[in-house]
Design a protein around this motif. Sequence first.
Motif, PDB file in Angstrom:
ATOM      1  N   HIS A  74      86.004 105.766 -26.936  1.00  0.00           N
ATOM      2  CA  HIS A  74      85.080 104.623 -26.916  1.00  0.00           C
ATOM      3  C   HIS A  74      84.875 104.068 -25.509  1.00  0.00           C
ATOM      4  O   HIS A  74      84.505 102.906 -25.341  1.00  0.00           O
TER       5      HIS A  74
ATOM      6  N   CYS B  43      77.524 103.690 -31.780  1.00  0.00           N
ATOM      7  CA  CYS B  43      78.787 104.323 -32.157  1.00  0.00           C
ATOM      8  C   CYS B  43      79.355 103.593 -33.371  1.00  0.00           C
ATOM      9  O   CYS B  43      79.058 102.420 -33.588  1.00  0.00           O
TER      10      CYS B  43
ATOM     11  N   CYS C 179      82.059 102.333 -33.631  1.00  0.00           N
ATOM     12  CA  CYS C 179      82.904 101.205 -33.215  1.00  0.00           C
ATOM     13  C   CYS C 179      82.080  99.935 -32.991  1.00  0.00           C
ATOM     14  O   CYS C 179      82.629  98.865 -32.763  1.00  0.00           O
TER      15      CYS C 179
ATOM     16  N   CYS D  54      79.176 105.578 -26.413  1.00  0.00           N
ATOM     17  CA  CYS D  54      80.582 105.988 -26.232  1.00  0.00           C
ATOM     18  C   CYS D  54      80.662 107.517 -26.107  1.00  0.00           C
ATOM     19  O   CYS D  54      79.813 108.243 -26.633  1.00  0.00           O
TER      20      CYS D  54
HETATM   21 ZN   LIG Z   1      82.636 103.750 -29.765  1.00  0.00          ZN
END
Ligand SMILES: [Zn+2]
Length: 377
Positions: A233, A243, A245, A250
Motif C-alpha cells: 500500500h 485500492c 485499502c 498503491c
Molecule cells: Zn492500498
Amino acid sequence: MLNATQRELLQLISARQGLSRSELALHSGLSKAAISGIIRDMLAAGLLSEAEAMAGNGQGRPSVKLTLRAEAAYFVGISLIAAPASMVLINLSGEIISHCEFPLNNSPQQLVSDIQYSLPRLLERAAISPQQVLGLGVTLSGFIDEHQASCVQSALLGWRNVPLAQLIQQATGIDVFIENDAKALAVSEKLFGHARTLQNFILLSHGDGIGSASFIHGALYRGAHGGAGEIAHCTIEPGGAPCRCGKRGCLDTIASLIALKEQARNQQLNIATLPELERLAINGSTAALDIVHRAGNALGLAIANLIQINDPETVLIAHQPGAFDGLLSTVVRQALESHVLPGFAGKTPLIPFALADNSWAQAAASVAAHRFLIPLS
Ligand SMILES: [Zn+2]
C-alpha cells in the motif's frame, strides 16, 4: 521448560549451525566449566546432539560440534492465507513431518474449534505427543499487533482487533503467536532457509498480494505497532486506480497477480496466469507488454526504494511457481538497477525462490520456533 541460559546457547548453536563447547564459551561469555555443566544437562534432556569431531589445530583433543536435535521440539503452523486453511507440524530443523487441511472460516470461534478438532489428528499422524509441541504459529494476510497476539486488521478475513492468540491458546494449552504473512516467511527464511547466515535482508513476497519484511542486525523489524513492511500500500502512482485499502495508486493495484489478471481482463486478453500474459507480450501483444512493463517497473521501483532505505545484504523474492522467471523478472531487475543510486547498483543480489503448497503454514510454525529460540526482548 528452558531457562534463559539454555535458550541463549540454543540460539547461538542454531544461528551458527553447530558450535563446539569452547566456541560456545567464547560467544556466550560463560566459562568453559560452566558451559560443560549446562551442556551435560542439555544433552541429557535430548535438546542437543554431539556431531563429528571438528578438525583441531593439531594441539590437544579435537573439539566436538554440538548441534540442535531436530526431535528436541516440535511446532505447529497454521496458514489462513487462502482456502482451505493448512496446518503443519515441523521439527526443530524446520522439516514438515505432518500436515492437514480444514475449511477456511472467518469466524474466529469456528476456526478455533476446527483447530481443536484437527490438532490431535495432525500429531497422531506423526506419533508426536502434545507435550512435545512447544509452540503454535498462525499466519494471515493482515496487520498483526506488536506482541504477535492480535490481528489488528485483515481485509481478507474481515477482522478488526481479534485476539486470536489468546483464543487458540485457551483452546489448546499451547503458546500461540500470530504473524503477518511476509514477516512469517522472512522468519522462516532466517531460521531454516536462504537467510540463515544473513543479518540484514529484505524479503518481498509476490503473489495475489504483495508483502515485505526486513531483518535488521539479525532481528525481525516489526515497527512501533507491528505494521512495518506494508509495501503493498505504498503509493506508486498518485491518483491512480482505487485500492481495496481506500487509497489510490498503491503498488498492489499495479503489480500483484490479481491486479495483473484484472488489467489483462480489462484489455480483453484471455489469460489465467502470469506466464501466459508474458507469452502474449513476447509474441507481440502491445497491451500485454504494457501491463507487464508497468508492473515490473512499479515492483523494481519499490524494491529500489527498500534497498535505498535499508541497504540490505540481499533481497529475497518469494513468488508463485513460474511467476518470476520470465519478462516480469527482467523488467523488475532493469527498473531496480535504474532507480538505485549508482553506488548501490549491482551490490544487492536478488534471490528469487518459488513458494510450495505448505510454505505459508511452515512459515507460521517458524514464527513459533523463532519465539522459542529467540524470545522478544
Ligand atoms: Zn492500498
